[in-house]
Each structure stands twice: as structure tokens, then as C-alpha cells.
Write a protein that holds these residues in place. Structure first.
Motif, PDB file in Angstrom:
ATOM      1  N   VAL A   1     152.030  68.033  53.190  1.00 33.18           N
ATOM      2  CA  VAL A   1     151.929  67.287  54.358  1.00 33.18           C
ATOM      3  C   VAL A   1     150.334  66.351  53.915  1.00 33.18           C
ATOM      4  O   VAL A   1     150.681  65.398  54.376  1.00 33.18           O
ATOM      5  N   ILE A   2     149.640  66.790  53.222  1.00 32.75           N
ATOM      6  CA  ILE A   2     148.532  66.005  53.086  1.00 32.75           C
ATOM      7  C   ILE A   2     148.997  64.789  51.765  1.00 32.75           C
ATOM      8  O   ILE A   2     148.463  63.562  52.118  1.00 32.75           O
ATOM      9  N   ALA A   3     149.750  65.042  51.135  1.00 32.78           N
ATOM     10  CA  ALA A   3     150.149  64.101  50.223  1.00 32.78           C
ATOM     11  C   ALA A   3     151.178  63.000  50.770  1.00 32.78           C
ATOM     12  O   ALA A   3     150.998  61.634  50.368  1.00 32.78           O
ATOM     13  N   THR A   4     151.726  63.286  51.717  1.00 32.49           N
ATOM     14  CA  THR A   4     152.663  62.169  52.634  1.00 32.49           C
ATOM     15  C   THR A   4     152.041  61.784  53.545  1.00 32.49           C
ATOM     16  O   THR A   4     152.659  60.666  54.125  1.00 32.49           O
ATOM     17  N   ALA A   5     151.107  62.046  54.052  1.00 33.83           N
ATOM     18  CA  ALA A   5     150.508  61.752  55.336  1.00 33.83           C
ATOM     19  C   ALA A   5     150.093  60.171  55.615  1.00 33.83           C
ATOM     20  O   ALA A   5     150.481  59.694  56.638  1.00 33.83           O
ATOM     21  N   SER A   6     149.772  59.605  54.492  1.00 32.29           N
ATOM     22  CA  SER A   6     149.598  58.147  54.787  1.00 32.29           C
ATOM     23  C   SER A   6     150.824  57.204  54.725  1.00 32.29           C
ATOM     24  O   SER A   6     150.659  55.913  54.810  1.00 32.29           O
ATOM     25  N   ASN A   7     152.037  57.657  54.449  1.00 28.00           N
ATOM     26  CA  ASN A   7     153.086  56.888  54.209  1.00 28.00           C
ATOM     27  C   ASN A   7     153.904  57.281  55.740  1.00 28.00           C
ATOM     28  O   ASN A   7     154.591  58.190  55.626  1.00 28.00           O
ATOM     29  N   PRO A   8     154.261  56.194  56.414  1.00 28.57           N
ATOM     30  CA  PRO A   8     155.007  56.373  57.767  1.00 28.57           C
ATOM     31  C   PRO A   8     156.186  56.557  57.356  1.00 28.57           C
ATOM     32  O   PRO A   8     157.217  57.065  58.117  1.00 28.57           O
ATOM     33  N   GLN A   9     156.867  56.226  56.296  1.00 27.45           N
ATOM     34  CA  GLN A   9     158.316  56.487  56.055  1.00 27.45           C
ATOM     35  C   GLN A   9     158.547  58.014  55.555  1.00 27.45           C
ATOM     36  O   GLN A   9     159.614  58.412  55.459  1.00 27.45           O
ATOM     37  N   PHE A  10     157.427  58.720  55.190  1.00 27.60           N
ATOM     38  CA  PHE A  10     157.477  60.230  54.669  1.00 27.60           C
ATOM     39  C   PHE A  10     157.425  61.262  55.958  1.00 27.60           C
ATOM     40  O   PHE A  10     156.583  60.799  56.625  1.00 27.60           O
ATOM     41  N   SER A  11     157.940  62.258  55.792  1.00 21.68           N
ATOM     42  CA  SER A  11     157.861  63.374  56.631  1.00 21.68           C
ATOM     43  C   SER A  11     157.961  64.489  55.834  1.00 21.68           C
ATOM     44  O   SER A  11     158.532  64.652  54.747  1.00 21.68           O
ATOM     45  N   VAL A  12     157.660  65.796  56.491  1.00 25.97           N
ATOM     46  CA  VAL A  12     157.798  66.909  55.777  1.00 25.97           C
ATOM     47  C   VAL A  12     158.598  67.970  56.757  1.00 25.97           C
ATOM     48  O   VAL A  12     158.202  68.059  58.076  1.00 25.97           O
ATOM     49  N   SER A  13     159.530  68.833  56.215  1.00 27.11           N
ATOM     50  CA  SER A  13     160.251  69.733  56.921  1.00 27.11           C
ATOM     51  C   SER A  13     159.953  71.258  56.687  1.00 27.11           C
ATOM     52  O   SER A  13     159.759  71.350  55.594  1.00 27.11           O
ATOM     53  N   ARG A  14     159.783  72.009  57.440  1.00 25.78           N
ATOM     54  CA  ARG A  14     159.519  73.456  57.240  1.00 25.78           C
ATOM     55  C   ARG A  14     161.048  74.146  57.107  1.00 25.78           C
ATOM     56  O   ARG A  14     161.032  75.397  57.467  1.00 25.78           O
ATOM     57  N   VAL A  15     161.954  73.536  57.134  1.00 27.99           N
ATOM     58  CA  VAL A  15     163.272  74.035  57.442  1.00 27.99           C
ATOM     59  C   VAL A  15     163.488  75.156  56.361  1.00 27.99           C
ATOM     60  O   VAL A  15     163.893  76.302  56.645  1.00 27.99           O
ATOM     61  N   ASP A  16     163.155  74.962  55.018  1.00 28.57           N
ATOM     62  CA  ASP A  16     163.517  76.191  54.078  1.00 28.57           C
ATOM     63  C   ASP A  16     162.073  77.117  54.031  1.00 28.57           C
ATOM     64  O   ASP A  16     162.251  78.185  53.859  1.00 28.57           O
ATOM     65  N   ILE A  17     160.898  76.708  54.634  1.00 26.20           N
ATOM     66  CA  ILE A  17     159.716  77.615  54.409  1.00 26.20           C
ATOM     67  C   ILE A  17     159.969  78.383  55.585  1.00 26.20           C
ATOM     68  O   ILE A  17     159.713  79.670  55.383  1.00 26.20           O
ATOM     69  N   ASP A  18     160.671  78.213  56.726  1.00 27.58           N
ATOM     70  CA  ASP A  18     160.941  79.108  57.889  1.00 27.58           C
ATOM     71  C   ASP A  18     162.164  80.004  57.886  1.00 27.58           C
ATOM     72  O   ASP A  18     162.491  80.743  58.578  1.00 27.58           O
ATOM     73  N   ARG A  19     163.131  79.503  56.803  1.00 26.57           N
ATOM     74  CA  ARG A  19     164.230  80.303  56.762  1.00 26.57           C
ATOM     75  C   ARG A  19     164.199  81.631  56.251  1.00 26.57           C
ATOM     76  O   ARG A  19     163.321  81.685  55.029  1.00 26.57           O
ATOM     77  N   GLU A  20     164.787  82.731  56.636  1.00 26.71           N
ATOM     78  CA  GLU A  20     164.857  84.140  55.893  1.00 26.71           C
ATOM     79  C   GLU A  20     165.442  83.750  54.738  1.00 26.71           C
ATOM     80  O   GLU A  20     166.439  83.068  54.582  1.00 26.71           O
ATOM     81  N   GLY A  21     165.016  84.679  53.572  1.00 29.31           N
ATOM     82  CA  GLY A  21     165.816  84.781  52.423  1.00 29.31           C
ATOM     83  C   GLY A  21     165.464  83.533  51.293  1.00 29.31           C
ATOM     84  O   GLY A  21     164.800  82.964  51.657  1.00 29.31           O
ATOM     85  N   PHE A  22     166.363  83.626  50.387  1.00 29.63           N
ATOM     86  CA  PHE A  22     166.072  82.681  49.166  1.00 29.63           C
ATOM     87  C   PHE A  22     166.463  81.468  49.707  1.00 29.63           C
ATOM     88  O   PHE A  22     167.439  81.123  50.429  1.00 29.63           O
ATOM     89  N   THR A  23     166.044  80.340  49.084  1.00 27.75           N
ATOM     90  CA  THR A  23     166.373  79.049  49.322  1.00 27.75           C
ATOM     91  C   THR A  23     167.544  78.513  48.488  1.00 27.75           C
ATOM     92  O   THR A  23     167.441  78.514  47.241  1.00 27.75           O
ATOM     93  N   TYR A  24     168.561  78.012  48.979  1.00 28.09           N
ATOM     94  CA  TYR A  24     169.643  77.415  48.344  1.00 28.09           C
ATOM     95  C   TYR A  24     169.903  76.039  48.869  1.00 28.09           C
ATOM     96  O   TYR A  24     169.757  75.737  50.105  1.00 28.09           O
ATOM     97  N   THR A  25     170.082  75.040  48.066  1.00 27.38           N
ATOM     98  CA  THR A  25     169.989  73.707  48.267  1.00 27.38           C
ATOM     99  C   THR A  25     171.254  73.543  49.580  1.00 27.38           C
ATOM    100  O   THR A  25     170.987  72.714  50.403  1.00 27.38           O
ATOM    101  N   VAL A  26     172.521  73.914  49.347  1.00 25.82           N
ATOM    102  CA  VAL A  26     173.416  74.106  50.365  1.00 25.82           C
ATOM    103  C   VAL A  26     172.948  74.270  51.646  1.00 25.82           C
ATOM    104  O   VAL A  26     173.267  73.764  52.756  1.00 25.82           O
ATOM    105  N   ASP A  27     172.090  75.575  52.045  1.00 23.74           N
ATOM    106  CA  ASP A  27     171.410  75.806  53.276  1.00 23.74           C
ATOM    107  C   ASP A  27     170.626  74.690  53.551  1.00 23.74           C
ATOM    108  O   ASP A  27     170.654  74.720  55.073  1.00 23.74           O
TER     109      ASP A  27
END
Length: 256
Positions: free
Chosen positions: A78-104
């Protein structure tokens, strides 16, 4: 007079451990956005990377890999991308239970962005093993792929030719990004030994690492600091997902 139908939004998706996020990641996202006229690039910090964690969240003993807490990695992104209005950060993987897989990751983003055209940004070297990723056939239905590489890297994709031949021409693209000579592994090693990481990571991330004492080696006069990460290859955008690991994990839980 008939009006032209507006084009679908083009969204870049950059997944990775981001431990820490560095300027190479940001330059790669910016270059891909320019090349493909993306409207936005969503950074998606990995939640629980299967390559480095056991089911109970500990490090895998035989690989001795440790990962900073998800919230630290999320906040650094979030800190790294805050200055660029074209960038955003998603919690979709942080908040999902279990291991992270690209397809999910892509399935979840597709649900929230049903009309967008997705471009998944990953390390070109990871693409060499894409046929072993979890549900890899579906990946190309969910997004176009952009492989970014360091200067001089040559992708060995001969084994992909048969599969790519049946896909649209714009399914897979390769781009060379000079700034990817920077690596998270090197940034962690420098921080662990007290060497500067200025100008390798964004200024705010430098300050966050110092405040949270991330990657520091324990010292007699510095009790309680976090242990450093071992050298590994997680500094690039999202690495491969093997279906074998998921199957073994599910069997261990008694699932079919």
C-alpha cells in the motif's frame, strides 16, 4: 448514427509475495500498463504461499523459508503504490483461507470485475512451469499473461508451443524490464546485515522496514527482533502453483 461500443476496461493483476515490494515491481507494472494501455494495475500480495508455509502457518523445515506476516507485506505494498493513481492493492489473497493459488486469485477478481479484460503479470521464468500450475487450462480463460524478465533472460518455452498454438495470439506476451535486476532476496539480505536499501525500494518502504525491524538478524543487544529470511526466488511476481501440492494437502485433511 450508431455509437461505437466502449472497450472493456483493461486491468493488470500483479501478484507476488512482495517481501519486500521493490522498485523493480513498480517499474514492471508501469511499463506493462503503458504497453497494453491498462486502466489500472491491481497489486495482490500473496496470503499463504504454499511454497514456504506448512498447514499450521510455520516455515517448511526442509526449505527453511520464512515469510513476513501478511499484514506487513500488505501495508508495504500500500505504501509503495500510494503515489500512483493507476495502482491499487487488493486483499483478496490475504483474506482468503488456505494456500494462495493464482487460479483462485483470478477467479475472485473475475467475479468482482466481470466485464474487464485481465492481464496477469508474472515473472517470465515462472511461465516455464505454467503447465504444472493449479488448473492451468482455466488460467488462460481468465486472463492474458504478461511475462516480465530481467535483461538477457531467455524463456525456454518450447514445451509450451503445442498448448499455445490453440490459444489466441494475444494470450501470452513477454517484456524485458531492466529494473528487475533488483530482487527482494537481495533487499532482505541487505536489510539483515544493516546495509542500505534506499533507492531499491520506495522511501516509505525503507522507513516501514526500519520501524518494524523486518529482516534483522537477532543480536545480543537487540532482543526480540525478527529473524531474517533465507535466500530464495520469491522476489519475482507470482511463481508457479502445483496441483500436486494441493492434492496432497487436501488428502491430508481427509477431503476428496
Amino acid at each position: 448514427m450508431a455509437h461505437d461500443r466502449p472497450r472493456a476496461r483493461r486491468i493488470g493483476v500483479m501478484g507476488g509475495t512482495f517481501d519486500p515490494i521493490h522498485n523493480g515491481h513498480l517499474v514492471a507494472a508501469s511499463e506493462v500498463a503503458n504497453r497494453f494501455s491498462l486502466d489500472e494495475v491491481i497489486f495482490v500480495p500473496t496470503g499463504r504461499p504454499w511454497q514456504k508455509l506448512t498447514e499450521d502457518g510455520g516455515a517448511i523445515p526442509d526449505r527453511t523459508k520464512q515469510v513476513s506476516p501478511p499484514e506487513d507485506r500488505y501495508l508495504m505494498t500500500v505504501i509503495a503504490t500510494a503515489s500512483n493513481p493507476q495502482f491499487s492493492v487488493s486483499r483478496v489473497d490475504i483474506d482468503r483461507e488456505g494456500f494462495t493459488y493464482t487460479v483462485d486469485t483470478l477467479r475472485d477478481l473475475r467475479k468482482t470485475l466481470p466485464d474487464a479484460q485481465l492481464y496477469f503479470i508474472t515473472g517470465a521464468d515462472a511461465l516455464e512451469s505454467i503447465l504444472s500450475w493449479q488448473d492451468w487450462e482455466e488460467l488462460f480463460e481468465l486472463a492474458n499473461f504478461v511475462g516480465v524478465s530481467r535483461p538477457g533472460y531467455e524463456l525456454n518455452a518450447s514445451h509450451l508451443a503445442t498448448h499455445l498454438r490453440n490459444l489466441p495470439a494475444d494470450t501470452l506476451h513477454l517484456m524485458e524490464i531492466p529494473a528487475l535486476a533488483i530482487s527482494s532476496t537481495d533487499c532482505r539480505a541487505r536489510a539483515a546485515t544493516g546495509r542500505p536499501v534506499w533507492y531499491l525500494v520506495p522511501d516509505g518502504v525503507v522507513q516501514y522496514i526500519a520501524k518494524r525491524r523486518l529482516y534483522r538478524r537477532p543480536r545480543v543487544n537487540s532482543p526480540g527482533v525478527s529473524a531474517p529470511l533465507k535466500s530464495d526466488a520469491d522476489d519475482k511476481p507470482r511463481t508457479s502453483d502445483t496441483s500436486t501440492h494441493r492434492a496432497e494437502t487436501q488428502r491430508s485433511k481427509g477431503r476428496t
